[in-house]
Design a protein around this motif. Structure first.
Motif, PDB file in Angstrom:
ATOM      1  N   SER A   1       0.838  -1.197   0.000  1.00  0.00           N
ATOM      2  CA  SER A   1       0.000   0.000   0.000  1.00  0.00           C
ATOM      3  C   SER A   1       0.876   1.251   0.000  1.00  0.00           C
ATOM      4  O   SER A   1       1.926   1.284   0.645  1.00  0.00           O
ATOM      5  CB  SER A   1      -0.901   0.008   1.235  1.00  0.00           C
ATOM      6  OG  SER A   1      -1.580   1.245   1.343  1.00  0.00           O
ATOM      7  N   PHE A   2       0.442   2.249  -0.740  1.00  0.00           N
ATOM      8  CA  PHE A   2       1.098   3.555  -0.728  1.00  0.00           C
ATOM      9  C   PHE A   2       0.117   4.614  -0.239  1.00  0.00           C
ATOM     10  O   PHE A   2       0.217   5.776  -0.621  1.00  0.00           O
ATOM     11  CB  PHE A   2       1.616   3.901  -2.121  1.00  0.00           C
ATOM     12  CG  PHE A   2       2.805   3.073  -2.542  1.00  0.00           C
ATOM     13  CD1 PHE A   2       4.092   3.507  -2.275  1.00  0.00           C
ATOM     14  CD2 PHE A   2       2.632   1.859  -3.186  1.00  0.00           C
ATOM     15  CE1 PHE A   2       5.192   2.749  -2.651  1.00  0.00           C
ATOM     16  CE2 PHE A   2       3.719   1.094  -3.567  1.00  0.00           C
ATOM     17  CZ  PHE A   2       5.005   1.534  -3.300  1.00  0.00           C
TER      18      PHE A   2
ATOM     19  N   VAL B   1       3.419  10.890  -5.157  1.00  0.00           N
ATOM     20  CA  VAL B   1       4.316  10.309  -6.154  1.00  0.00           C
ATOM     21  C   VAL B   1       4.290  11.132  -7.438  1.00  0.00           C
ATOM     22  O   VAL B   1       3.224  11.516  -7.920  1.00  0.00           O
ATOM     23  CB  VAL B   1       3.892   8.860  -6.482  1.00  0.00           C
ATOM     24  CG1 VAL B   1       4.828   8.252  -7.521  1.00  0.00           C
ATOM     25  CG2 VAL B   1       3.845   8.006  -5.225  1.00  0.00           C
ATOM     26  N   ILE B   2       5.470  11.384  -7.994  1.00  0.00           N
ATOM     27  CA  ILE B   2       5.610  11.959  -9.333  1.00  0.00           C
ATOM     28  C   ILE B   2       6.072  10.851 -10.270  1.00  0.00           C
ATOM     29  O   ILE B   2       7.035  10.145  -9.969  1.00  0.00           O
ATOM     30  CB  ILE B   2       6.646  13.099  -9.353  1.00  0.00           C
ATOM     31  CG1 ILE B   2       6.161  14.297  -8.538  1.00  0.00           C
ATOM     32  CG2 ILE B   2       6.954  13.526 -10.788  1.00  0.00           C
ATOM     33  CD1 ILE B   2       7.229  15.385  -8.353  1.00  0.00           C
ATOM     34  N   VAL B   3       5.388  10.712 -11.406  1.00  0.00           N
ATOM     35  CA  VAL B   3       5.820   9.774 -12.445  1.00  0.00           C
ATOM     36  C   VAL B   3       5.975  10.559 -13.738  1.00  0.00           C
ATOM     37  O   VAL B   3       4.984  11.015 -14.319  1.00  0.00           O
ATOM     38  CB  VAL B   3       4.818   8.621 -12.649  1.00  0.00           C
ATOM     39  CG1 VAL B   3       5.380   7.628 -13.670  1.00  0.00           C
ATOM     40  CG2 VAL B   3       4.509   7.912 -11.336  1.00  0.00           C
ATOM     41  N   THR B   4       7.203  10.740 -14.192  1.00  0.00           N
ATOM     42  CA  THR B   4       7.404  11.462 -15.443  1.00  0.00           C
ATOM     43  C   THR B   4       7.185  10.510 -16.620  1.00  0.00           C
ATOM     44  O   THR B   4       7.273   9.294 -16.499  1.00  0.00           O
ATOM     45  CB  THR B   4       8.808  12.081 -15.523  1.00  0.00           C
ATOM     46  OG1 THR B   4       9.798  11.046 -15.527  1.00  0.00           O
ATOM     47  CG2 THR B   4       9.052  13.009 -14.346  1.00  0.00           C
TER      48      THR B   4
ATOM     49  N   ARG C   1       4.143  17.425   0.531  1.00  0.00           N
ATOM     50  CA  ARG C   1       4.738  16.107   0.744  1.00  0.00           C
ATOM     51  C   ARG C   1       5.121  15.484  -0.591  1.00  0.00           C
ATOM     52  O   ARG C   1       4.356  15.504  -1.550  1.00  0.00           O
ATOM     53  CB  ARG C   1       3.740  15.200   1.460  1.00  0.00           C
ATOM     54  CG  ARG C   1       4.283  13.821   1.792  1.00  0.00           C
ATOM     55  CD  ARG C   1       3.257  12.921   2.461  1.00  0.00           C
ATOM     56  NE  ARG C   1       3.888  11.655   2.800  1.00  0.00           N
ATOM     57  CZ  ARG C   1       4.328  11.335   4.008  1.00  0.00           C
ATOM     58  NH1 ARG C   1       4.182  12.195   4.999  1.00  0.00           N
ATOM     59  NH2 ARG C   1       4.895  10.172   4.241  1.00  0.00           N
ATOM     60  N   LEU C   2       6.322  14.912  -0.617  1.00  0.00           N
ATOM     61  CA  LEU C   2       6.780  14.162  -1.781  1.00  0.00           C
ATOM     62  C   LEU C   2       7.512  12.920  -1.280  1.00  0.00           C
ATOM     63  O   LEU C   2       8.482  13.028  -0.523  1.00  0.00           O
ATOM     64  CB  LEU C   2       7.713  15.011  -2.646  1.00  0.00           C
ATOM     65  CG  LEU C   2       8.307  14.326  -3.882  1.00  0.00           C
ATOM     66  CD1 LEU C   2       7.209  13.824  -4.814  1.00  0.00           C
ATOM     67  CD2 LEU C   2       9.234  15.287  -4.638  1.00  0.00           C
ATOM     68  N   ASP C   3       7.035  11.743  -1.693  1.00  0.00           N
ATOM     69  CA  ASP C   3       7.594  10.484  -1.203  1.00  0.00           C
ATOM     70  C   ASP C   3       8.371   9.709  -2.254  1.00  0.00           C
ATOM     71  O   ASP C   3       9.354   9.038  -1.919  1.00  0.00           O
ATOM     72  CB  ASP C   3       6.462   9.592  -0.677  1.00  0.00           C
ATOM     73  CG  ASP C   3       5.747  10.199   0.502  1.00  0.00           C
ATOM     74  OD1 ASP C   3       6.226  10.050   1.638  1.00  0.00           O
ATOM     75  OD2 ASP C   3       4.698  10.845   0.279  1.00  0.00           O
TER      76      ASP C   3
ATOM     77  N   PRO D   1      15.567  17.769  -1.617  1.00  0.00           N
ATOM     78  CA  PRO D   1      15.276  18.358  -0.297  1.00  0.00           C
ATOM     79  C   PRO D   1      13.931  17.920   0.266  1.00  0.00           C
ATOM     80  O   PRO D   1      13.770  17.809   1.497  1.00  0.00           O
ATOM     81  CB  PRO D   1      15.297  19.867  -0.588  1.00  0.00           C
ATOM     82  CG  PRO D   1      16.130  20.017  -1.822  1.00  0.00           C
ATOM     83  CD  PRO D   1      15.837  18.806  -2.644  1.00  0.00           C
ATOM     84  N   HIS D   2      12.978  17.662  -0.601  1.00  0.00           N
ATOM     85  CA  HIS D   2      11.641  17.265  -0.151  1.00  0.00           C
ATOM     86  C   HIS D   2      11.583  15.768   0.141  1.00  0.00           C
ATOM     87  O   HIS D   2      10.895  15.341   1.073  1.00  0.00           O
ATOM     88  CB  HIS D   2      10.625  17.653  -1.221  1.00  0.00           C
ATOM     89  CG  HIS D   2      10.773  19.072  -1.682  1.00  0.00           C
ATOM     90  ND1 HIS D   2      10.453  20.156  -0.886  1.00  0.00           N
ATOM     91  CD2 HIS D   2      11.258  19.587  -2.843  1.00  0.00           C
ATOM     92  CE1 HIS D   2      10.704  21.268  -1.542  1.00  0.00           C
ATOM     93  NE2 HIS D   2      11.192  20.953  -2.720  1.00  0.00           N
ATOM     94  N   LEU D   3      12.323  14.982  -0.617  1.00  0.00           N
ATOM     95  CA  LEU D   3      12.401  13.546  -0.335  1.00  0.00           C
ATOM     96  C   LEU D   3      13.136  13.283   0.968  1.00  0.00           C
ATOM     97  O   LEU D   3      12.838  12.310   1.679  1.00  0.00           O
ATOM     98  CB  LEU D   3      13.122  12.822  -1.480  1.00  0.00           C
ATOM     99  CG  LEU D   3      12.385  12.793  -2.825  1.00  0.00           C
ATOM    100  CD1 LEU D   3      13.306  12.259  -3.922  1.00  0.00           C
ATOM    101  CD2 LEU D   3      11.119  11.949  -2.748  1.00  0.00           C
ATOM    102  N   GLU D   4      14.070  14.148   1.311  1.00  0.00           N
ATOM    103  CA  GLU D   4      14.798  13.992   2.573  1.00  0.00           C
ATOM    104  C   GLU D   4      13.847  14.105   3.768  1.00  0.00           C
ATOM    105  O   GLU D   4      13.980  13.376   4.762  1.00  0.00           O
ATOM    106  CB  GLU D   4      15.909  15.025   2.676  1.00  0.00           C
ATOM    107  CG  GLU D   4      16.792  14.856   3.902  1.00  0.00           C
ATOM    108  CD  GLU D   4      17.965  15.828   3.915  1.00  0.00           C
ATOM    109  OE1 GLU D   4      18.773  15.745   4.881  1.00  0.00           O
ATOM    110  OE2 GLU D   4      18.075  16.654   2.990  1.00  0.00           O
ATOM    111  N   LYS D   5      12.866  14.971   3.652  1.00  0.00           N
ATOM    112  CA  LYS D   5      11.910  15.163   4.753  1.00  0.00           C
ATOM    113  C   LYS D   5      11.065  13.915   5.003  1.00  0.00           C
ATOM    114  O   LYS D   5      10.669  13.638   6.140  1.00  0.00           O
ATOM    115  CB  LYS D   5      10.993  16.347   4.443  1.00  0.00           C
ATOM    116  CG  LYS D   5      11.694  17.687   4.369  1.00  0.00           C
ATOM    117  CD  LYS D   5      10.721  18.783   3.946  1.00  0.00           C
ATOM    118  CE  LYS D   5      11.421  20.110   3.759  1.00  0.00           C
ATOM    119  NZ  LYS D   5      10.488  21.183   3.273  1.00  0.00           N
TER     120      LYS D   5
END
Length: 276
Positions: free
Chosen positions: A3-4, A9-12, A90-92, A137-141
């Protein structure tokens, strides 16, 4: 099934192919998803597919889109900024799936051009580095992670697409180098190296009246050791989601080949009988 729920999530390159399958799968498992692409109609279709997947799974998520050329730093920054604004800062997970194969890069050395090489490296390597730089920087959080989509061809010599394959080899090594830099920040990074998957990426190298994808697909179906199975986008998406999940929490700096074993015998692109 991982589960997520609540993850962002960003998917390019998610308006078709592996990117689309990945975005839809994330949505079906509870993630908020940012879809990225250049074509307005395909981007909207991808958003609709993600929304349908989340409804079918019983989730309540957000699906947004950013349209534009991800090699443009302004579009890249907009993608990250819009994701943060839409999904509660939030960015995971970032899935760097975008890439190109240019017609000018598919021939022999005599027809190779610097322009094609630079365009390919910009799209397939430099823009991925820039995206990770923007997102880190956002993934670090969130102690998040990055999954890049490379190619089995990065590890196999082929007669065609030299500039493309060079770019994917560079991407593989970038993942290994970035793992040393991002790991201490709590950010994992890995790579998926797919076998041939039918995709719009071949659209720019088809000759008039030719369906190169069907020709290559038939050859791979004949030669893949694992019962002749040919990968679809969903098989690659499953592996991408695994690498993005907590189940892979100690998988870091790896390039995972998903090819049904065909790389063990050499790729059909080099076989004289390919066009048979």
């Amino acid at each position: 099934m991982t589960s997520f729920l609540g993850k962002s999530v960003i998917v390019t390159g998610s308006s078709s192919g592996i990117g689309l399958a990945t975005a839809v799968m994330f949505a079906s498992r509870g993630a908020n998803v940012t879809v990225c692409g250049r074509d307005a109609a395909r981007v909207q279709s991808a958003v609709s597919a993600c929304e349908e997947a989340e409804r079918s799974a019983g989730h309540e998520i957000k699906v947004i889109s950013v349209r534009g050329d991800i090699t443009d730093r302004r579009v890249l920054k907009e993608t990250v900024d819009t994701t943060l604004k839409s999904f509660g800062d939030r960015l995971d997970v970032v899935v760097a799936n975008h890439g190109v194969i240019l017609r000018e890069g598919t021939g022999c050395l005599e027809t190779w051009t610097e322009q094609c090489f630079h365009s390919t490296m910009t799209a397939n390597v430099a823009s991925v580095m820039a995206l990770i730089q923007e997102a880190a920087p956002h993934l670090e959080k969130t102690r998040g992670n990055v999954v890049c989509v490379s190619s089995l061809g990065s590890q196999q010599a082929l007669l065609l697409s030299t500039s493309y394959l060079m770019s994917k080899a560079a991407l593989d090594h970038a993942v290994r180098c970035l793992a040393l830099q991002l790991g201490p920040k709590g950010i994992r990074i890995n790579c998926v190296n797919p076998t041939y998957v039918s995709s719009r990426v071949l659209r720019d190298i088809n000759q008039p009246g030719e369906d190169l994808g069907s020709i290559i697909g038939r050859a791979y179906a004949r030669e893949t050791p694992l019962q002749g199975q040919v990968s679809g986008p969903e098989e690659q998406a499953e592996v991408i989601l695994f690498l993005a999940s907590d189940a892979a929490r100690l998988v870091h700096g790896q390039c995972l080949v998903v090819d049904g074993g065909i790389g063990l015998k050499g790729l059909p692109n080099n076989y004289p009988a390919l066009m048979a």
